[in-house]
Design an enzyme around this catalytic site. Structure first.
Site, PDB file in Angstrom:
ATOM      1  N   ASP A  34       0.838  -1.197   0.000  1.00 53.52           N
ATOM      2  CA  ASP A  34       0.000   0.000   0.000  1.00 53.52           C
ATOM      3  C   ASP A  34       0.876   1.251   0.000  1.00 53.52           C
ATOM      4  OD1 ASP A  34      -2.602  -1.066  -0.078  1.00 53.52           O
ATOM      5  OD2 ASP A  34      -2.506  -1.567   2.052  1.00 53.52           O
ATOM      6  N   PHE A  57      -5.757   3.798   6.064  1.00 53.21           N
ATOM      7  CA  PHE A  57      -5.239   3.248   7.315  1.00 53.21           C
ATOM      8  C   PHE A  57      -5.497   1.752   7.377  1.00 53.21           C
ATOM      9  CE2 PHE A  57      -6.325   7.639   8.174  1.00 53.21           C
ATOM     10  CZ  PHE A  57      -5.151   8.118   8.749  1.00 53.21           C
ATOM     11  N   ASP A  90      -9.984  -5.575  -0.554  1.00 51.52           N
ATOM     12  CA  ASP A  90      -8.963  -4.973   0.318  1.00 51.52           C
ATOM     13  C   ASP A  90      -9.647  -4.140   1.387  1.00 51.52           C
ATOM     14  OD1 ASP A  90      -6.636  -3.803   1.302  1.00 51.52           O
ATOM     15  OD2 ASP A  90      -6.133  -2.713  -0.528  1.00 51.52           O
ATOM     16  N   GLY A 105      -4.049  -7.541   6.196  1.00 52.41           N
ATOM     17  CA  GLY A 105      -2.947  -6.930   6.936  1.00 52.41           C
ATOM     18  C   GLY A 105      -3.023  -7.385   8.375  1.00 52.41           C
TER      19      GLY A 105
HETATM   20 ZN    ZN Z   1      -4.266  -1.927  -0.673  1.00 50.97          ZN
END
Ligand code: ZN
Length: 196
Positions: free
Chosen positions: A12, A120, A152, A174
């Site tokens: 990212d 974020f 995502d 993540g």
């Molecule tokens: Zn991404």
């Protein structure tokens, strides 16, 4: 994470302008490149985006994904990526309609549906986006080209199930992937994959 079974590494890139946060640039992508043979899926959340495409291609990106809002001419931006021999994708913010990608479906390799507002990590999955994922699945299937549908934002074992059921074939994780430290990565990824 590659050793734990990740299919690709999603990176990212944020500029503190297109999105509120600031992350990394091409120099860091280049420094990471020798550490894995997994494809680098580089998600650019920067505006303007065109002046940086060459730098990310040079840094070793295998896929470069851009937002339609990050430049005036999406078709031209995608062509610049393809001209570098890099696969290209289009990312849609939660409120950007599925139709934004329709004119370029003949051109792209990936559609990225954002299920949080980009900027974020650690945010909650916006469930209202699920019908759009299903609509994108139908659009892609109608085109008959190989285009990945990636989701995502806020992916957990539970939301991964929703995204897969709606037709997603790539999930970005993540927080859920990294939870518990390196010893847990393999189990975390298995939990997100669910039943084959
Ligand atoms: Zn991404």
């Amino acid at each position: 994470m590659a050793e734990a079974g990740a299919d690709m590494i999603h990176i990212d890139v944020m500029d503190g302008h297109f999105v509120p946060n600031l992350t990394i640039g091409p120099a860091v992508v280049k420094a990471l490149r020798p550490h894995t043979d997994r494809p680098f899926d580089v998600h650019l959340m920067i505006a303007p985006v065109d002046p940086f495409i060459d730098a990310f291609a040079d840094a070793g990106a295998d896929i470069i994904t851009v937002h339609p809002e990050s430049g005036a001419h999406l078709h031209r931006t995608l062509q610049r990526i393809k001209d570098r021999g890099v696969r290209c994708g289009v990312a849609l913010n939660p409120v950007t309609p599925a139709g934004a990608v329709a004119p370029v479906l003949g051109q792209i390799d990936l559609v990225l549906a954002m299920t949080v507002n980009p900027g974020f990590g650690g945010q909650s999955f916006i469930a209202e986006v699920v019908p759009k994922i299903a609509a994108l699945r139908a659009m892609i299937d109608g085109v008959g080209r190989a285009i990945d549908l990636e989701v995502d934002g806020g992916i957990t074992a539970a939301t991964a199930r929703l995204a897969r059921a709606a037709g997603a074939d790539l999930l970005v994780a993540g927080t859920a992937a990294f939870a518990g430290g390196a010893g847990a990565y393999g189990a975390n990824l298995e939990g997100l994959r669910g039943e084959p």
